[in-house]
Write a protein that holds these residues in place. Structure first.
Motif, short mmCIF file in Angstrom:
data_model
loop_
_atom_site.label_atom_id
_atom_site.label_comp_id
_atom_site.label_asym_id
_atom_site.label_seq_id
_atom_site.Cartn_x
_atom_site.Cartn_y
_atom_site.Cartn_z
N SER A 182 28.05 53.17 -12.48
CA SER A 182 28.15 52.13 -13.51
C SER A 182 29.58 52.06 -14.07
O SER A 182 30.10 50.96 -14.31
CB SER A 182 27.10 52.33 -14.60
N GLU B 164 22.40 38.29 -14.02
CA GLU B 164 22.12 39.60 -14.64
C GLU B 164 21.01 40.32 -13.86
O GLU B 164 21.10 41.52 -13.62
CB GLU B 164 21.64 39.40 -16.09
N GLN B 165 19.98 39.55 -13.52
CA GLN B 165 18.83 40.11 -12.79
C GLN B 165 19.27 40.64 -11.42
O GLN B 165 18.90 41.75 -11.02
CB GLN B 165 17.81 38.99 -12.64
N GLN B 167 22.31 41.53 -10.54
CA GLN B 167 23.20 42.69 -10.74
C GLN B 167 22.38 43.96 -10.99
O GLN B 167 22.67 45.01 -10.43
CB GLN B 167 24.13 42.47 -11.96
N ARG B 168 21.36 43.85 -11.85
CA ARG B 168 20.52 45.02 -12.17
C ARG B 168 19.83 45.53 -10.92
O ARG B 168 19.77 46.73 -10.66
CB ARG B 168 19.46 44.66 -13.21
N GLU B 169 19.29 44.61 -10.13
CA GLU B 169 18.55 44.99 -8.92
C GLU B 169 19.49 45.69 -7.93
O GLU B 169 19.14 46.73 -7.35
CB GLU B 169 17.93 43.74 -8.30
N TYR B 171 22.25 47.21 -8.57
CA TYR B 171 22.64 48.49 -9.16
C TYR B 171 21.59 49.56 -8.84
O TYR B 171 21.92 50.68 -8.45
CB TYR B 171 22.83 48.32 -10.67
N SER B 172 20.32 49.19 -8.94
CA SER B 172 19.27 50.19 -8.67
C SER B 172 19.25 50.57 -7.18
O SER B 172 19.00 51.73 -6.84
CB SER B 172 17.90 49.69 -9.15
N THR B 188 26.90 41.62 -4.93
CA THR B 188 27.32 41.50 -6.33
C THR B 188 28.41 40.45 -6.46
O THR B 188 28.39 39.60 -7.36
CB THR B 188 27.88 42.86 -6.82
#
Lengths: 222, 222
Positions: A182, B164-165, B167-169, B171-172, B188
């Motif tokens: 992050s 945002e959604q 990016q979060r996915e 990232y995981s 990304t």
């Protein structure tokens, strides 16, 4: 500052030049301070940069209006017409740079809440070059100096190379230790923002060359 | 296409409107095709988009020149002056969108050489909305339709949320399996590019509201 009391056409053009340099100076300071807020872990400074974005926006609104007044009242042609229409485009670039600085400051604010990932060496170097590019692009504009504008276009490669280097280094951090992902992503964002600000400077410089030479070299230098 | 044979002022303005819509149509197609080249893993299509960037640049050069001719020869004031100066700013936005599409296509070309990370659902949805936003922002411009322009500004939030959604996915994915990092970083980049293209549409729409209403709502909606 001045400008509204004088009335000659040359004075109006000088006033426009001065306003663009003032806006440019503000934006250069935002670039330096955004990176300073990261390096010094200075969240208060980051907050001030985020607030300064409004000031940049106000400059844009005022300069746009001045340009429209000049076009309507003075009905310029030739060199002056190119200068004023270019001013209209340049303020948009400066305003977008202001946005990017505010966004960098937001990432710095987040990063300052976590342990530092690494000492920052290349990012401050990039910021320095980007600041110089903006300053020189605007100097080239107000002076009609195409030689300086060509230099700015060439300097863009240096910033691209530094960005590539930063991206590669951050990538290796992420691969080796996923707990850094992050923070590395936020630094990636800051590095890319600087690279994009350099692109704005290059865009301005290319348009200046067009203004001076009267022919379009945009999209031929790359 | 047409335009140079007619000579009345209205015909010139209509020609300018038409040229901007044509350039917009090209850019909208590039957005759709860049994402199609990713989803269908179609590297040939990606190459064609990269090549199309020149065409967008040519449109910019021609429209800029037409605007300068109109300013010099017709010396417009009021509404027409705002329209033409806004056209100058809008073509810059469209040209930068073309650049971003070419860059997305380059990332798609890289991604097509590796196994797919995941089925793409949100990115094509984003691309669809972004295309609609560009189209509506330009329609608002040529028609002077501030209501449509306000809609574009509001739609930006939807694209921000989708980004945002995504990016979060991604990232995981990176956290769970570092072998996905390089592909996730490229995706990304594509998602952020779409989000930034939506920002260009929003910028255009805000300027249109200013053109129609004569007062600056830029930097107040956000």
């Amino acid at each position: 500052m001045s400008g509204h009391v004088v009335s000659s056409y040359d004075a109006d053009l000088n006033d426009l030049r001065q306003r663009i340099l003032t806006m440019g100076g503000l934006v250069e300071k935002m670039i330096a301070d955004a990176v300073k807020s990261l390096v010094d872990r200075d969240t208060e400074l980051a907050e001030r940069i985020i607030a300064m974005d409004h000031e940049v926006n106000n400059h844009e609104v005022v300069i746009d209006e001045r340009c429209l007044e000049l076009l309507a009242l003075r009905q310029p042609t030739g060199k002056d017409l190119r200068f004023i229409t270019l001013a209209l485009k340049i303020v948009t670039d400066l305003e977008r740079i202001g946005d990017k600085c505010a966004n960098m400051a937001k990432r710095a604010r987040q990063l300052n809440q976590e342990p530092p990932l690494k000492p920052y060496i290349d990012i401050p170097r990039m910021a320095h070059w980007v600041e110089v590019m903006i300053k020189e692009a605007l100097d080239a504009f107000v002076r009609g100096d195409d030689v300086l504008a060509v230099k700015v276009c060439k300097d863009d490669q240096m910033v691209d190379d530094l960005n590539e280097q930063v991206q590669r280094e951050l990538y290796s951090y992420m691969i080796e230790d996923p707990s850094t992902i992050s923070r590395a992503m936020r630094l990636t964002y800051i590095s890319k923002s600087l690279e994009r600000i350099a692109d704005h400077a290059t865009n301005i410089a290319e348009m200046v060359i067009f203004m001076v030479k009267g022919k379009d070299i945009r999209h031929t230098i790359a």
